[in-house]
Design an enzyme around this catalytic site. Structure first.
Site, PDB file in Angstrom:
ATOM      1  N   HIS B  65      98.480  48.781   5.327  1.00 54.40           N
ATOM      2  CA  HIS B  65      98.439  50.281   5.594  1.00 54.40           C
ATOM      3  C   HIS B  65     100.030  50.580   5.387  1.00 54.40           C
ATOM      4  O   HIS B  65     100.167  51.811   4.524  1.00 54.40           O
ATOM      5  CB  HIS B  65      98.401  50.520   7.144  1.00 54.40           C
ATOM      6  N   GLU B  68     100.041  50.951   1.594  1.00 52.81           N
ATOM      7  CA  GLU B  68      99.266  52.148   1.367  1.00 52.81           C
ATOM      8  C   GLU B  68     100.292  53.134   1.203  1.00 52.81           C
ATOM      9  O   GLU B  68     100.378  54.154   0.249  1.00 52.81           O
ATOM     10  CB  GLU B  68      98.149  52.625   2.298  1.00 52.81           C
ATOM     11  N   HIS B  69     101.092  53.568   2.107  1.00 52.84           N
ATOM     12  CA  HIS B  69     102.229  54.324   2.354  1.00 52.84           C
ATOM     13  C   HIS B  69     103.220  54.441   1.029  1.00 52.84           C
ATOM     14  O   HIS B  69     103.667  55.460   0.551  1.00 52.84           O
ATOM     15  CB  HIS B  69     102.942  54.551   3.557  1.00 52.84           C
TER      16      HIS B  69
END
Lengths: 418, 433
Positions: B65, B68-69
Site C-alpha cells: 500500500h 502504491e502511494h
C-alpha cells in the site's frame, strides 16, 4: 433528455439509451424541506416500501423483484436545494438480455405506481406494525450518522452554519421528532401530500418514449391531483461579520475540520471552476498544499453547494495541527483571490469539470440525480449548456468568484485530551 | 490477438499477450464518452514474504500500500497532477492480493495511458519523499481506526486466522510503516512490477492496436522473474478465537460474523466456487430470504444486514453483518438457518427465484467499468475468464449450494466480532443488553 407533463403537476423525464445493461426508473415527490414534515416524509417512504396490496410483505415484494430478474427497488430521501425529494429508484436488467424475451418495463412502472397508490393497509389505514418498525429503524438510522465521522462533521457544519434555514435541516429529520410520529399523524400526512406533491418520474433505457409514457400514465392513473404544492425557491443569506467557531469533543483519534463559506456571486460557472481549483480535485490547492506539501492530512477538499451558494471545506487532521491547517486553507483561498496560480491549475480545473460533466451521461443514476436536482430548484440547465458556460469562464471571473467567498462558520470535531 | 463476442452479455473483448508477458485486455464500448484504463500487479497486502535473487525476504506490513502511494512520484513531480491536468480522474487501490492504478477520462485517453504506464513502471523514491508520506498514511490509518466498519472487519479477521497474512491490515500500522525505506520499496517494485506479473485492462471506445503499441514502447522488454510467495501454513477451517468485542462512539451495536471456509485453488473452479458462495449468501440472509424477513419484522435487524463470500490466496471466508441490538442472537439465528437449510434442503421454487436474481445481478454489475476491469484483471491473475459466468452459472445446482452450507457454514467455523456503543455516551440509544 426530454421532460414532459404527464398529468397535472406530474412530469416525466425520458432519456433513451442502449449503452446500459439495465433500465433505470425513478418516481419522486418534491416538497419544500421543513422541520415539521422532513421526518414524516422520510418515514412515509420507508413505510410504503414495506409492501403493496398485491405484495403485502417484504418477502412477497422481494420474491416479485427476484422474479423480475433481480430488479432493484430502493426508497430514497434527498435534499435538493431547500426541497426534500423522496420516493423510489428502481432498475432492472434491460429486456435485450433476458433469455425468453420477457417484458419488464410495464411491471416495473406498475410496481412504482402501486407503492404510492396502493400500499399494504389494515382497516383502510397504513399498517401500524410497519409504522412502528420503520419508525424505530429511521430513528436508529438518523442517530447512526455519528458512525461515519467524516459525514457527521459535514452535516454538523451545515447544521451550525444554516441554523434556522431549511438548508441546515437533515434530509431525514430529527430522531426525537420521528419517534413522536403517530400512526394517525402519518396517515393524515399521507392523505394530505398524495394529491398535492409534485411528482417527478424518470426513465433511462432502451424502450421508446411512447411506451414509457404509456406505462407510467397507466400506473399512476389513479393518482388524485388537488391543491398543488410547488417546490421551494432557495433562500440566500450573507455571512456574519465575524466567523463563528464551533468545537465538539468526541472519542476519536483523528480530528475533523470543516469550514463553511457563503458566496453572493451569481456567476455559477466561475464559482465551479474556482471551487475545483481550490479543493475539488487531487490537483487542487488544498490537496497539493495541505496534504502533499505540509502532510497535515489524508484528505482535504472543498464542495460547492450550487443551489444554496455555499462552499464547504473538509479535512481530517491531527488535532494539534488545527491552527496550521486553518491558516493554510485560508492562505490558499487568498491565493485564488489574488490570482496567484499557474495556467495548468486553471486549465486542469476546467478540464476536470468537463470530464465529470461528460461522464455523467455514462451513468443513469447520475443523470437521474441531476434531473431531480434541476426539477427541484426549477432549473432547466442541460449538461451541454453547462459545458459551454464552464468553457467560457476567464481567470478574472475566477478571481472575482473567490473574492465573493466569506467565511461563516468553522466546525471542529476533536478527540478527548490525552 | 484474439477477439471474442459474448452474446449472452452483449460484450466484445480483445485479448493480447505482449512479447514481454503483459496481458492486455480491451473491452469495446463504442457508445460511451468515458474511457477507462486499469493497470494492475498481482501483488498486495498479503505478499509480505517472498523469494528474490535466491533468498527469502520479509517486508513490513503495509509495504504494498505504501508503494502504491509512492508510485505517483516522478522525477518531474507527481503523476496525479499530470493526469488531472488532462481532466482524467485517477486513483489506485491495494487489496490483499492486488495493487491497481486506474483512470477514466473523456479526452486525451492515449496520452493519459502513457502517463499511467510510465509512472507505474518507473520507480522514483527519495529519503525525503518516503519520510513525507509517513504523515499522510498515518492519517489514513488513523481515519480507519475511527471507522467502526473497518474495525469490526479487522477484529473478525483476527478471530478467524491464526497466522495467515490475510488478517494483516493492508495499510499496515503506524508502527510497521516506520520501517519502510526507499531501498525496500525499490526491491518490491523490482520483484512485482514486472510485465509478466501485471495486466492492463481498457474499457470504452479504445483500439487494441494503439494500446499494445504504447505498452510495448513504454514498458520493459523483459517479462521479469517469477516470484514465489509464502502465505504461511494452510490453516484448518477453525477460528482461533470465537468472539472479539470493542467499544466505540457508535449509535447502536454493529457486528460482523464470519465462517472460515476451506481455501480454494485457481482456475474456473474458483469462479464456480465464488458463485456458489454468493448464492449461499442470498439463500441464507439475502433481502428475499425467509430469515431476513423474520429478523427484520421482529426488529432484530435493519436494512443494513448484508454479507459476502471472499476467496483470497490460501484463505476463504463468508461474512455477514450490520447493525443489531443483539448481535449474538442474530448471528446464532443465521448459523441455525444454515443448518436447517442443509438438513431440509432449499425449496425448489425459492432456489429458482434466487438464481434468476443472482443472474440479473451479475449482468447489472457490467454497468460499471471498474467492476468489469477488476473482475477481468482478477480472472487473469487467478486463471479464469470472468465473462464465462453465464455458462458457469448454468452449471451450478441446488445440491452444490446445499453442500456448501452443510460443509462450510457451521457453528464450528463461526466467529463473531462486535462493536458496542461506548457506554459513557450520554445520548439515549442502544445500550448493551
Amino acid at each position: 433528455m426530454a421532460r414532459q407533463m404527464l398529468m397535472d403537476n406530474v412530469y416525466l423525464t425520458y432519456i433513451p439509451s442502449e449503452k446500459f445493461k439495465t433500465a433505470f426508473f425513478s418516481a419522486q415527490m418534491v416538497m419544500p424541506l421543513e422541520k415539521d414534515t422532513a421526518g414524516r416524509n422520510a418515514l412515509l417512504v420507508n413505510v410504503l416500501s414495506r409492501g403493496t396490496l398485491r405484495f403485502p410483505d417484504m418477502q412477497a415484494l422481494s420474491a416479485h423483484l427476484d422474479r423480475l430478474y433481480g430488479a432493484r427497488l430502493e426508497p430514497t430521501v434527498r435534499k435538493k436545494g431547500e426541497n426534500q425529494v423522496f420516493g423510489f429508484v428502481a432498475s432492472c436488467v434491460d429486456e435485450r438480455f433476458l433469455p425468453e424475451g420477457e417484458r419488464l418495463l410495464e411491471p416495473m412502472a406498475d410496481l412504482l405506481g402501486e407503492l404510492f397508490l396502493s400500499p399494504a393497509t389494515r382497516n383502510g389505514r397504513l399498517r401500524g406494525d410497519y409504522v412502528d418498525s420503520e419508525r424505530a429503524k429511521l430513528a436508529d438510522l438518523i442517530r447512526s450518522d455519528i458512525n461515519d465521522k467524516r459525514l457527521y462533521a459535514a452535516r454538523r457544519l451545515l447544521e451550525e452554519m444554516c441554523a434556522g434555514e431549511p438548508y441546515g435541516l437533515s434530509r431525514l429529520g430529527i430522531a426525537k421528532e420521528v419517534e413522536r410520529i403517530s400512526l394517525q399523524r402519518l396517515n393524515s400526512h399521507y392523505q394530505a401530500i398524495l394529491p398535492a406533491a409534485r411528482l417527478e418520474l424518470f426513465y433511462c433505457g432502451a424502450a421508446p418514449e411512447k411506451r414509457v409514457a404509456g406505462a407510467f400514465t397507466r400506473a399512476f392513473a389513479a393518482l388524485p391531483r388537488q391543491g398543488a404544492v410547488e417546490p421551494a425557491a432557495t433562500t440566500r443569506r450573507p455571512a456574519p461579520e465575524q466567523c463563528r467557531v464551533v468545537e465538539e469533543i468526541m472519542d476519536v483519534s483523528q480530528g475533523k475540520l470543516g469550514i463553511g463559506f457563503r458566496t453572493d456571486s451569481r456567476d455559477m460557472a466561475a464559482t465551479m471552476v474556482m471551487n475545483s481549483m481550490f479543493g475539488g480535485t487531487s490537483n487542487s490547492k488544498l490537496f497539493l498544499n495541505v496534504r502533499e506539501k505540509l502532510s497535515l492530512c489524508y484528505y482535504a477538499g472543498s464542495t460547492y453547494h450550487r443551489a444554496k451558494g455555499l462552499v464547504t471545506v473538509a479535512s481530517g487532521i491531527e488535532p494539534a495541527n488545527y491552527d496550521r491547517a486553518v491558516t493554510e486553507i485560508m492562505a490558499q483561498l487568498e491565493a485564488l483571490k489574488e490570482g496567484r496560480w499557474e495556467e495548468w491549475e486553471f486549465q486542469g480545473a476546467k478540464s476536470s469539470l468537463r470530464n465529470s460533466l461528460l461522464s455523467m451521461e455514462d451513468s443513469a443514476g447520475a443523470m437521474e440525480d441531476y434531473a431531480m436536482g434541476q426539477a427541484a430548484v426549477g432549473g432547466d440547465e442541460s449538461i451541454p449548456l453547462l459545458l459551454e458556460t464552464v468553457a467560457a469562464v476567464t481567470p478574472e471571473r475566477v478571481q472575482e468568484a473567490a473574492a465573493c467567498l466569506k467565511s461563516d462558520t468553522i466546525y471542529f470535531l476533536k478527540g478527548k485530551e490525552a | 490477438m484474439e477477439t471474442r463476442e459474448y452474446p449472452r452479455l452483449g460484450e466484445n473483448v480483445s485479448r493480447h499477450t505482449l512479447a514481454n508477458g503483459l496481458e492486455v485486455i480491451v473491452v469495446h464500448k463504442p457508445y460511451h464518452a468515458k474511457r477507462y484504463a486499469f493497470f494492475a500487479t498481482r501483488y498486495g497486502g498479503m505478499d509480505m514474504r517472498y523469494r528474490q535473487d535466491g533468498q527469502w525476504r520479509d517486508t513490513p506490513a503495509g509495504i504494498a500500500h505504501y508503494l502504491e502511494h509512492k508510485m505517483f512520484d516522478t522525477p518531474q513531480g507527481n503523476a496525479l497532477q499530470e493526469l488531472a491536468r488532462n481532466g482524467a480522474v485517477e486513483n489506485a487501490f491495494t487489496s490483499g492480493s492486488m495493487t491497481a492504478y486506474y483512470f477514466e477520462s473523456t479526452e486525451h485517453f492515449y496520452e493519459n495511458l502513457r502517463i499511467l504506464l510510465d509512472f507505474v513502471s518507473v520507480p522514483w523514491f527519495t529519503e525525503e519523499s518516503v519520510a513525507k508520506e509517513q504523515g499522510i498514511i498515518a492519517q489514513e490509518i488513523r481515519m480507519t481506526e475511527d471507522d467502526p466498519e473497518w474495525r469490526v472487519y479487522a477484529n473478525l479477521m483476527e478471530c478467524l486466522y491464526r497466522e495467515s497474512p490475510v488478517k494483516v491490515p493492508v495499510a499496515g500500522t503506524v508502527e510497521s510503516i516506520q520501517q519502510i525505506t526507499p531501498q525496500v520499496l525499490y526491491d518490491c517494485h523490482r520483484a512485482f512490477y514486472t510485465p509478466g506479473n501485471m495486466v492492463l485492462v481498457c474499457v470504452g471506445d479504445v483500439e487494441m492496436e494503439k494500446v499494445a503499441a504504447i505498452a510495448e514502447e513504454i514498458l520493459p522488454a523483459e517479462r521479469g522473474e517469477d516470484i514465489p510467495r509464502d502465505y504461511g501454513r494452510e490453516e484448518d477451517p477453525v477460528p482461533c478465537c470465537k468472539e472479539k468485542e470493542l467499544a466505540m462512539e457508535v449509535s447502536m451495536p454493529q457486528f460482523l460474523g464470519g465462517y472460515k471456509c476451506r481455501p480454494c485453488g485457481g482456475g474456473e473452479e474458483l469462479l464456480r466456487r465464488s458463485i456458489i458462495g454468493d448464492m449461499a449468501c442470498d439463500v441464507l440472509f439475502g433481502d428475499s430470504s425467509p430469515l431476513y424477513a423474520r429478523l427484520y419484522e421482529a426488529g432484530e435487524i435493519n436494512g443494513s444486514l448484508g454479507g459476502n463470500f471472499d476467496i483470497m490466496p490460501g484463505a476463504s471466508y463468508l461474512y455477514v453483518g450490520g447493525d443489531a441490538r443483539d448481535p449474538r442472537k442474530v448471528f446464532d439465528a443465521i448459523t441455525a438457518e444454515a443448518r436447517r437449510l442443509a438438513q431440509e434442503g432449499i425449496g425448489e421454487e425459492f432456489y429458482q427465484q434466487i438464481r434468476r436474481a443472482g443472474y440479473g445481478q451479475s449482468i447489472r454489475s457490467l454497468n460499471s467499468f471498474e467492476n468489469i476491469a477488476v473482475s477481468l484483471g482478477e480472472g487473469h491473475f487467478r486463471g479464469f475468464d470472468y465473462y464465462r459466468f453465464p455458462e458457469i452459472f448454468d452449471s451450478v445446482t441446488k445440491a452444490d449450494v446445499e453442500a456448501f452450507l452443510r460443509e462450510e457454514i457451521t457453528e464450528e467455523h463461526a466467529a463473531l466480532s462486535v462493536i458496542w456503543p461506548a457506554s459513557d455516551g450520554t445520548e439515549e440509544g442502544a445500550q448493551r443488553p
